[in-house]
Motif scaffolding. Structure first.
Motif, PDB file in Angstrom:
ATOM      1  N   THR A 253      86.688  27.079  29.076  1.00  0.00           N
ATOM      2  CA  THR A 253      87.710  26.067  28.803  1.00  0.00           C
ATOM      3  C   THR A 253      87.299  25.162  27.641  1.00  0.00           C
ATOM      4  O   THR A 253      88.105  24.891  26.726  1.00  0.00           O
ATOM      5  CB  THR A 253      87.967  25.227  30.063  1.00  0.00           C
ATOM      6  OG1 THR A 253      88.344  26.086  31.145  1.00  0.00           O
ATOM      7  CG2 THR A 253      89.049  24.206  29.815  1.00  0.00           C
ATOM      8  N   VAL A 254      86.064  24.694  27.664  1.00  0.00           N
ATOM      9  CA  VAL A 254      85.591  23.826  26.576  1.00  0.00           C
ATOM     10  C   VAL A 254      85.541  24.598  25.265  1.00  0.00           C
ATOM     11  O   VAL A 254      85.897  24.074  24.190  1.00  0.00           O
ATOM     12  CB  VAL A 254      84.201  23.254  26.936  1.00  0.00           C
ATOM     13  CG1 VAL A 254      83.618  22.458  25.761  1.00  0.00           C
ATOM     14  CG2 VAL A 254      84.303  22.350  28.158  1.00  0.00           C
TER      15      VAL A 254
ATOM     16  N   PHE B  67      87.462  27.125  24.395  1.00  0.00           N
ATOM     17  CA  PHE B  67      88.839  27.288  23.933  1.00  0.00           C
ATOM     18  C   PHE B  67      89.365  25.993  23.322  1.00  0.00           C
ATOM     19  O   PHE B  67      90.080  26.016  22.296  1.00  0.00           O
ATOM     20  CB  PHE B  67      89.703  27.720  25.114  1.00  0.00           C
ATOM     21  CG  PHE B  67      91.148  27.942  24.760  1.00  0.00           C
ATOM     22  CD1 PHE B  67      91.532  29.023  23.986  1.00  0.00           C
ATOM     23  CD2 PHE B  67      92.123  27.056  25.208  1.00  0.00           C
ATOM     24  CE1 PHE B  67      92.868  29.223  23.658  1.00  0.00           C
ATOM     25  CE2 PHE B  67      93.448  27.256  24.881  1.00  0.00           C
ATOM     26  CZ  PHE B  67      93.839  28.344  24.112  1.00  0.00           C
ATOM     27  N   PHE B  68      89.018  24.860  23.917  1.00  0.00           N
ATOM     28  CA  PHE B  68      89.435  23.569  23.353  1.00  0.00           C
ATOM     29  C   PHE B  68      88.831  23.366  21.962  1.00  0.00           C
ATOM     30  O   PHE B  68      89.505  22.864  21.051  1.00  0.00           O
ATOM     31  CB  PHE B  68      89.022  22.441  24.290  1.00  0.00           C
ATOM     32  CG  PHE B  68      89.324  21.064  23.760  1.00  0.00           C
ATOM     33  CD1 PHE B  68      90.630  20.590  23.716  1.00  0.00           C
ATOM     34  CD2 PHE B  68      88.308  20.243  23.305  1.00  0.00           C
ATOM     35  CE1 PHE B  68      90.909  19.320  23.226  1.00  0.00           C
ATOM     36  CE2 PHE B  68      88.578  18.972  22.816  1.00  0.00           C
ATOM     37  CZ  PHE B  68      89.879  18.516  22.778  1.00  0.00           C
ATOM     38  N   SER B  69      87.579  23.740  21.784  1.00  0.00           N
ATOM     39  CA  SER B  69      86.937  23.596  20.467  1.00  0.00           C
ATOM     40  C   SER B  69      87.628  24.472  19.427  1.00  0.00           C
ATOM     41  O   SER B  69      87.803  24.062  18.263  1.00  0.00           O
ATOM     42  CB  SER B  69      85.454  23.966  20.563  1.00  0.00           C
ATOM     43  OG  SER B  69      84.768  23.069  21.406  1.00  0.00           O
TER      44      SER B  69
ATOM     45  N   LEU C 187      90.789  25.325  19.451  1.00  0.00           N
ATOM     46  CA  LEU C 187      92.049  24.665  19.123  1.00  0.00           C
ATOM     47  C   LEU C 187      91.841  23.498  18.172  1.00  0.00           C
ATOM     48  O   LEU C 187      92.638  23.291  17.239  1.00  0.00           O
ATOM     49  CB  LEU C 187      92.732  24.181  20.413  1.00  0.00           C
ATOM     50  CG  LEU C 187      93.259  25.257  21.371  1.00  0.00           C
ATOM     51  CD1 LEU C 187      93.917  24.610  22.580  1.00  0.00           C
ATOM     52  CD2 LEU C 187      94.248  26.169  20.662  1.00  0.00           C
ATOM     53  N   VAL C 188      90.780  22.730  18.382  1.00  0.00           N
ATOM     54  CA  VAL C 188      90.488  21.611  17.482  1.00  0.00           C
ATOM     55  C   VAL C 188      90.206  22.121  16.081  1.00  0.00           C
ATOM     56  O   VAL C 188      90.674  21.550  15.077  1.00  0.00           O
ATOM     57  CB  VAL C 188      89.298  20.798  18.024  1.00  0.00           C
ATOM     58  CG1 VAL C 188      88.826  19.772  16.999  1.00  0.00           C
ATOM     59  CG2 VAL C 188      89.683  20.089  19.318  1.00  0.00           C
TER      60      VAL C 188
ATOM     61  N   ALA D  15      85.044  20.080  15.612  1.00  0.00           N
ATOM     62  CA  ALA D  15      85.107  21.050  16.708  1.00  0.00           C
ATOM     63  C   ALA D  15      83.756  21.291  17.346  1.00  0.00           C
ATOM     64  O   ALA D  15      83.683  21.767  18.491  1.00  0.00           O
ATOM     65  CB  ALA D  15      85.680  22.371  16.194  1.00  0.00           C
TER      66      ALA D  15
ATOM     67  N   PRO E 286      82.882  18.989  21.086  1.00  0.00           N
ATOM     68  CA  PRO E 286      83.139  19.463  22.456  1.00  0.00           C
ATOM     69  C   PRO E 286      82.242  20.633  22.851  1.00  0.00           C
ATOM     70  O   PRO E 286      81.795  20.708  24.002  1.00  0.00           O
ATOM     71  CB  PRO E 286      84.611  19.884  22.403  1.00  0.00           C
ATOM     72  CG  PRO E 286      85.191  19.111  21.282  1.00  0.00           C
ATOM     73  CD  PRO E 286      84.100  18.977  20.268  1.00  0.00           C
TER      74      PRO E 286
ATOM     75  N   SER F  98      80.286  13.588  17.597  1.00  0.00           N
ATOM     76  CA  SER F  98      81.718  13.288  17.513  1.00  0.00           C
ATOM     77  C   SER F  98      81.963  11.897  16.936  1.00  0.00           C
ATOM     78  O   SER F  98      82.928  11.690  16.172  1.00  0.00           O
ATOM     79  CB  SER F  98      82.353  13.404  18.901  1.00  0.00           C
ATOM     80  OG  SER F  98      82.297  14.722  19.365  1.00  0.00           O
TER      81      SER F  98
ATOM     82  N   THR G 231      89.535  13.982  19.780  1.00  0.00           N
ATOM     83  CA  THR G 231      88.396  14.829  20.140  1.00  0.00           C
ATOM     84  C   THR G 231      87.228  13.983  20.626  1.00  0.00           C
ATOM     85  O   THR G 231      86.535  14.351  21.589  1.00  0.00           O
ATOM     86  CB  THR G 231      87.973  15.674  18.931  1.00  0.00           C
ATOM     87  OG1 THR G 231      89.102  16.405  18.438  1.00  0.00           O
ATOM     88  CG2 THR G 231      86.860  16.636  19.303  1.00  0.00           C
TER      89      THR G 231
ATOM     90  N   ALA H 154      87.921  13.006  24.149  1.00  0.00           N
ATOM     91  CA  ALA H 154      87.678  14.137  25.046  1.00  0.00           C
ATOM     92  C   ALA H 154      86.186  14.349  25.273  1.00  0.00           C
ATOM     93  O   ALA H 154      85.742  14.638  26.396  1.00  0.00           O
ATOM     94  CB  ALA H 154      88.311  15.403  24.479  1.00  0.00           C
TER      95      ALA H 154
END
Length: 458
Positions: free
Chosen positions: A69-70, A72-74, A76-77, A103, A106, A120, A152, A155
């Motif tokens: 999940t993390v 995939f989020f990275s 997307l960022v 990116a 995360p 970040s 980001t 998050a």
């Protein structure tokens, strides 16, 4: 004078509080900030509880669901940072570099959570400063909180709080908006966005800290319950061993008394007893008497924790044996349990410790049937076989609901302790029809003249 002293004390107290807060801030955010703290995969028990319908093959991959999940989020960022860039242009190169920088935060929380926060925050500060340096790209960066770096960063802060400790929420909030305030002054941005964004981020971080505190509290409760259960089991085991020691005291004391009496009487049975032999018999008697005294002293220590151990029975009464089985069966029958007893093999005298343990196993097995299987029928099997004694107690399924019993499992623990003490083996498990079965084998030295005839008692 007193007011001055009180004022100085108050200042010292405030200074100590401030010093402690700064020390905790330094320990949490600066000391070993980039230490390697990998996120472990999910436990199988949690996966089974959350997604019990998931096939067994997919459960192995489900253990890595937080990491996926993390990641995939990275991704997307990164894609969001590259959306407005032009290929081959300076703007595209800058956008690619900033997208990788943002990116990476995360993704780094999976391995170095506090370091991910600093990365970040650095990306957020660089993009904020870019408002001044790259003012020709206003649509790319927007306002200070409008770029992709700040969501980001938020998050990442949430992930860090969930992975570490709740107080980091306050510390990161203070550092983040301290840097945001400085950037607002530096780039000359409108400070009107700062208060509402700070309030919103504070609410999000407080919620994350509450979730983390709840998880930590739940983990401690589980650990406490496990420790309590282990302590209860250990205490029950010690109580059972003390009970066994009290019961076996009479058996051992009987044998030692016989030795002492025979050693004392032996010289009178032999005419003209040699002095050496008389001395040996006297030594044997003295040692037997000393052993009896030590046994009584040990029994006193065992009984000291339970002075009323024999309050419900006669302390001078002999310990029960298999010869007392009929009275035990009559007792449980009068309590409403339908029980059948079967004896196979040739009954023979057994060591008192074996007889006592076998009787207690039958007694506890029938008590469990009464307690946990009301309305069921029970069967007791005593098997005299070559090399030992077999004991089996089995009951059927209950015909009505059993009352809750807080001592469930402790009787089985005591039976198992008795069997292991005599070098035997025991099983205790549910039956296919919903009942319960206890089977034990206690080894006994073989004696000559054994036969294999059988008999029934009911």
């Amino acid at each position: 004078m007193n007011e001055t002293t009180q004022s100085q004390d108050a200042l010292r107290s405030e200074a100590r509080i401030a010093h402690g807060a700064l020390h905790r801030l330094r320990q949490d955010l600066f000391v070993d900030a980039f230490a390697f703290r990998p996120l472990p995969p999910l436990e199988d028990a949690k996966i089974s509880r959350w997604v019990p319908w998931l096939p067994e093959r997919l459960r192995r991959w489900a253990r890595w669901l937080p990491h996926l999940t993390v990641g995939f989020f990275s991704v997307l960022v990164f894609l969001a940072g590259m959306a407005d860039s032009g290929p081959g242009s300076l703007q595209g190169l800058l956008a690619a570099g900033f997208a990788v920088l943002v990116a990476a935060g995360p993704l780094l929380t999976l391995f170095r959570p506090v370091g991910a926060y600093w990365l970040s925050l650095f990306a957020f500060a660089v993009l904020g400063f870019a408002e001044v340096v790259f003012s020709s790209y206003p649509t790319m960066y927007g306002t200070l909180f409008g770029s992709g770096a700040f969501p980001t960063l938020l998050a990442v802060m949430v992930l860090v709080v969930l992975r570490t400790r709740p107080r980091l929420a306050v510390e990161m909030w203070l550092v983040t908006f301290g840097v945001a305030g400085a950037l607002t002054v530096l780039v000359g941005a409108d400070p009107g966005d700062l208060p509402p964004v700070a309030v919103f981020c504070g609410a999000v971080l407080i919620a994350a800290a509450a979730v983390r505190a709840w998880r930590e509290e739940r983990r401690q409760v589980v650990e406490t319950q496990s420790a309590t259960q282990e302590e209860r089991t250990r205490r029950t085991l010690l109580e059972e061993r003390a009970l066994i020691a009290r019961e076996l005291h009479d058996v051992v004391a009987h044998h030692m008394s016989v030795i002492a009496i025979q050693a004392e009487a032996a010289p009178y049975r032999v005419k003209d007893t040699p002095p050496e032999l008389a001395t040996s018999f006297a030594t044997i008697r003295e040692n037997a008497v000393a052993a009896l005294a030590e046994l009584r002293r040990i029994l006193g220590v065992v009984r000291s924790a339970d002075p009323d151990a024999f309050a419900e029975s006669d302390p001078e009464a002999p310990q029960p044996t298999l010869g007392s089985l009929d009275s035990l069966l009559d007792s449980v029958r009068s309590a409403g349990l339908v029980v059948e007893a079967v004896v196979t093999g040739s009954p023979r005298p057994l060591p008192q410790g074996v007889e006592l343990s076998a009787y207690r196993i039958v007694q506890e097995g029938l008590s469990n049937a009464l307690r946990h299987s009301p309305g069921a029928e029970a069967r007791v099997e005593i098997s005299y076989v070559l090399g030992g004694l077999g004991v089996r107690i089995v009951n059927g399924a209950p015909s009505r609901l059993a009352k809750p019993s807080p001592g469930a499992g402790h009787g089985v623990l005591g039976m198992r302790e008795r069997v292991q003490m005599l070098g035997g083996e025991m099983t205790a498990e549910p039956t296919e029809d919903g009942g319960f079965e206890v089977a034990a084998f206690i080894p006994v030295a073989n004696t000559a003249g054994q036969t294999k005839t059988g008999g029934n008692r009911s």
